[in-house]
Write a protein that holds these residues in place. Structure first.
Motif, PDB file in Angstrom:
ATOM      1  N   ASP A   5      -9.471  74.085  77.623  1.00 51.54           N
ATOM      2  CA  ASP A   5     -10.317  73.428  78.622  1.00 51.54           C
ATOM      3  C   ASP A   5      -9.470  72.884  79.774  1.00 51.54           C
ATOM      4  O   ASP A   5      -9.889  72.906  80.935  1.00 51.54           O
ATOM      5  N   ALA A   6      -8.277  72.409  79.450  1.00 50.78           N
ATOM      6  CA  ALA A   6      -7.362  71.940  80.486  1.00 50.78           C
ATOM      7  C   ALA A   6      -6.909  73.104  81.373  1.00 50.78           C
ATOM      8  O   ALA A   6      -6.839  72.966  82.598  1.00 50.78           O
ATOM      9  N   ARG A  10      -7.674  73.432  85.335  1.00 49.08           N
ATOM     10  CA  ARG A  10      -6.605  73.655  86.319  1.00 49.08           C
ATOM     11  C   ARG A  10      -6.904  74.877  87.172  1.00 49.08           C
ATOM     12  O   ARG A  10      -6.685  74.867  88.391  1.00 49.08           O
ATOM     13  N   ILE A  69      -3.720  66.903  84.394  1.00 52.58           N
ATOM     14  CA  ILE A  69      -4.656  67.515  83.439  1.00 52.58           C
ATOM     15  C   ILE A  69      -3.963  67.762  82.098  1.00 52.58           C
ATOM     16  O   ILE A  69      -4.574  67.651  81.041  1.00 52.58           O
ATOM     17  N   PHE A  70      -2.671  68.071  82.148  1.00 50.51           N
ATOM     18  CA  PHE A  70      -1.930  68.426  80.938  1.00 50.51           C
ATOM     19  C   PHE A  70      -1.168  67.256  80.319  1.00 50.51           C
ATOM     20  O   PHE A  70      -0.303  67.469  79.470  1.00 50.51           O
ATOM     21  N   ASN A  74      -4.511  63.554  77.532  1.00 54.39           N
ATOM     22  CA  ASN A  74      -5.702  64.373  77.796  1.00 54.39           C
ATOM     23  C   ASN A  74      -5.919  65.490  76.783  1.00 54.39           C
ATOM     24  O   ASN A  74      -7.037  65.975  76.633  1.00 54.39           O
ATOM     25  N   ILE A  75      -4.860  65.945  76.123  1.00 54.74           N
ATOM     26  CA  ILE A  75      -4.948  67.114  75.236  1.00 54.74           C
ATOM     27  C   ILE A  75      -5.100  66.652  73.793  1.00 54.74           C
ATOM     28  O   ILE A  75      -4.311  65.867  73.296  1.00 54.74           O
TER      29      ILE A  75
END
Length: 77
Positions: A5-6, A10, A69-70, A74-75
């Motif tokens: 999803d990340a 991106r 995002i990474f 977030n993950i």
């Protein structure tokens, strides 16, 4: 969010920066449109897809992954 999803987020971020829709962005990157639009339903993203995106927008893999995002927070997977 899941790693795939990340990656999708991106890709969408880069497409937005280029002011392109998914079809035009996929064509520019030399990857099938379906690869991008089905990514949220996938469990993985291929490195070759990410590499194609990088080549299409003229960035390195490091630049692709150098995004908040990474971040580890977030993950989840």
């Amino acid at each position: 969010m899941r790693l795939v999803d990340a990656v999708y987020a991106r890709i969408m971020e880069l497409a937005e920066e280029k002011e392109m829709n998914v079809n035009a962005f996929a064509n520019m990157c030399g990857i099938p449109r379906s690869t991008i639009v089905t990514m949220p339903r996938s469990k993985t993203a291929k490195l070759s897809t990410i590499y194609g995106v990088c080549e299409g927008v003229n960035i390195t893999l490091q630049e692709f992954f150098n995004s908040p995002i990474f971040s580890r927070e977030n993950i989840v997977d």
